[in-house]
Motif scaffolding. Structure first.
Motif, PDB file in Angstrom:
ATOM      1  N   PRO A   1      84.894  65.134  57.737  1.00 55.96           N
ATOM      2  CA  PRO A   1      84.456  64.352  56.565  1.00 55.96           C
ATOM      3  C   PRO A   1      83.002  64.570  56.189  1.00 55.96           C
ATOM      4  CG  PRO A   1      85.797  62.996  57.992  1.00 55.96           C
ATOM      5  CD  PRO A   1      85.553  64.260  58.739  1.00 55.96           C
TER       6      PRO A   1
ATOM      7  N   LYS B   1      90.808  66.463  53.020  1.00 54.33           N
ATOM      8  CA  LYS B   1      90.520  65.101  53.501  1.00 54.33           C
ATOM      9  C   LYS B   1      91.818  64.356  53.820  1.00 54.33           C
ATOM     10  CE  LYS B   1      87.881  60.931  52.369  1.00 54.33           C
ATOM     11  NZ  LYS B   1      88.962  60.016  52.766  1.00 54.33           N
TER      12      LYS B   1
ATOM     13  N   ASP C   1      92.733  63.068  57.607  1.00 54.95           N
ATOM     14  CA  ASP C   1      93.003  61.651  57.860  1.00 54.95           C
ATOM     15  C   ASP C   1      94.384  61.455  58.494  1.00 54.95           C
ATOM     16  OD1 ASP C   1      90.546  60.998  56.828  1.00 54.95           O
ATOM     17  OD2 ASP C   1      91.301  60.465  54.838  1.00 54.95           O
TER      18      ASP C   1
END
Length: 340
Positions: free
Chosen positions: A157, A223, A227
């Motif tokens: 991130p 992303k 996640d």
């Protein structure tokens, strides 16, 4: 890492020298620790000697109160290394041919924060920061592979944030550039190498917008994948399961006198709510804090790049204003960490 000696005895004619192979079989020792043990060899009885010993290394497992079990055994007749007749003496293997070796961890929970049970006196008070750090180390030793993957995923991130900021800078600085503007500089770096060329300003603007949109979509996709992979590691669930198992193991090993120190239901409550609270507020939050610190590092790098770019362009006043914001930006997460 200590050692233990396993005794062996032979009966009958002990006038000759006898050599017999032995091996070690793993039961629940961590594989990375078991491979460092002496896993086999040969035991020797010299002439006239009826006893012998096998010296084994004991695994130093940092898991809290977890029993490490392995079995040492003598090779059976018919194995390649076995000689049934040695120096004219017929050798038979008895029924008592293997022994289980248990290793108990004597360190206090977590990670020896209060000392060792072999010490004459344990530590009575431990700083909360030390206790939290020891608890994180304990859970890391329980699930090292998942923890390492989680740390690596926490880096992504911050890198994506840096890419997003550069992408935004390209949109602002280069999206509306004219044909005669040969440079596309963002944070002191010339990004012309990744932008397509065009014959007029309108086409150049469209090309830049296409690149910016593509990067934006790619960042969002990465992303989402990161996640999802992080959630699939189940760092909280696996750590809770291991901690509850360790509490149960410790409970079974407690003497009657030690059990009387706890009221009815205290241990069940510790296995349920206390375990879940500790994992959520310390272990899981350690990854959140690690990600926040990496984000702070990336933002600091971006701020320094802006300061140097302003200084090189002669905008000294602007660089001073941005530099003045840097200590406040760094102090914010530090204060939040201390408050937590």
């Amino acid at each position: 890492q200590g050692t233990v000696k396993v005794p062996l005895r032979r009966n009958g004619d002990v006038s000759e020298r006898v050599v017999w192979p032995w091996r070690v079989s793993n039961q629940n020792v961590a594989p990375e620790l078991f491979k460092d043990l002496n896993l086999g060899g040969k035991v020797v009885w010299e002439p006239g000697q009826d006893t012998a010993k096998i010296e084994l290394r004991i695994p130093n497992d940092e898991d809290w109160n977890a029993e490490s079990l392995f079995v040492v055994y003598l090779e059976a007749e018919g194995s390649d290394d076995v000689q049934d007749v040695q120096s004219g003496v017929r050798v038979y293997l008895g029924s008592n041919k293997q022994m289980s070796v248990y290793a108990l961890n004597r360190q206090t929970f977590p990670d020896g924060a209060y000392g060792s049970l072999t010490d004459t006196e344990l530590e009575q008070t431990v700083r909360m920061s030390t206790l939290a750090w020891k608890f994180v180390k304990h859970n890391y030793s329980e699930i090292p592979l998942e923890a390492k993957k989680g740390l690596l995923l926490c880096i992504v991130p911050s890198l994506l944030y840096y890419v997003s900021q550069v992408n935004f800078g390209i949109l602002v600085n280069c999206g509306l550039r004219r044909k005669e503007q040969a440079e596309c500089v963002v944070f002191g770096v010339n990004w012309n190498f990744m932008l397509p060329t065009a014959s007029n300003a309108s086409d150049a603007t469209l090309a830049v917008l296409a690149v910016v949109c593509a990067i934006k979509v790619l960042v969002a996709l990465i992303k989402h994948v990161v996640d999802k992979q992080f959630r699939m590691l189940r760092l909280g669930g696996k750590a809770s399961l291991r901690l509850r198992a360790n509490i149960l193991t410790t409970t079974l090993q407690m003497s009657d006198g030690a059990s009387e120190d706890f009221d009815a239901g205290d241990i069940l409550k510790a296995m349920d709510t206390h375990t879940e609270t500790a994992i959520k507020t310390v272990w899981v939050q350690a990854f959140v804090m690690f990600r926040a610190l990496l984000g702070l590092l990336v933002k600091t790098i971006l701020t320094l790049q802006i300061i140097f770019q302003l200084m090189l362009s002669g905008q000294t006043e602007g660089s001073v204003v941005v530099a003045a914001c840097l200590p406040i930006m760094i102090a914010g997460p530090i204060v939040a960490f201390l408050v937590r």
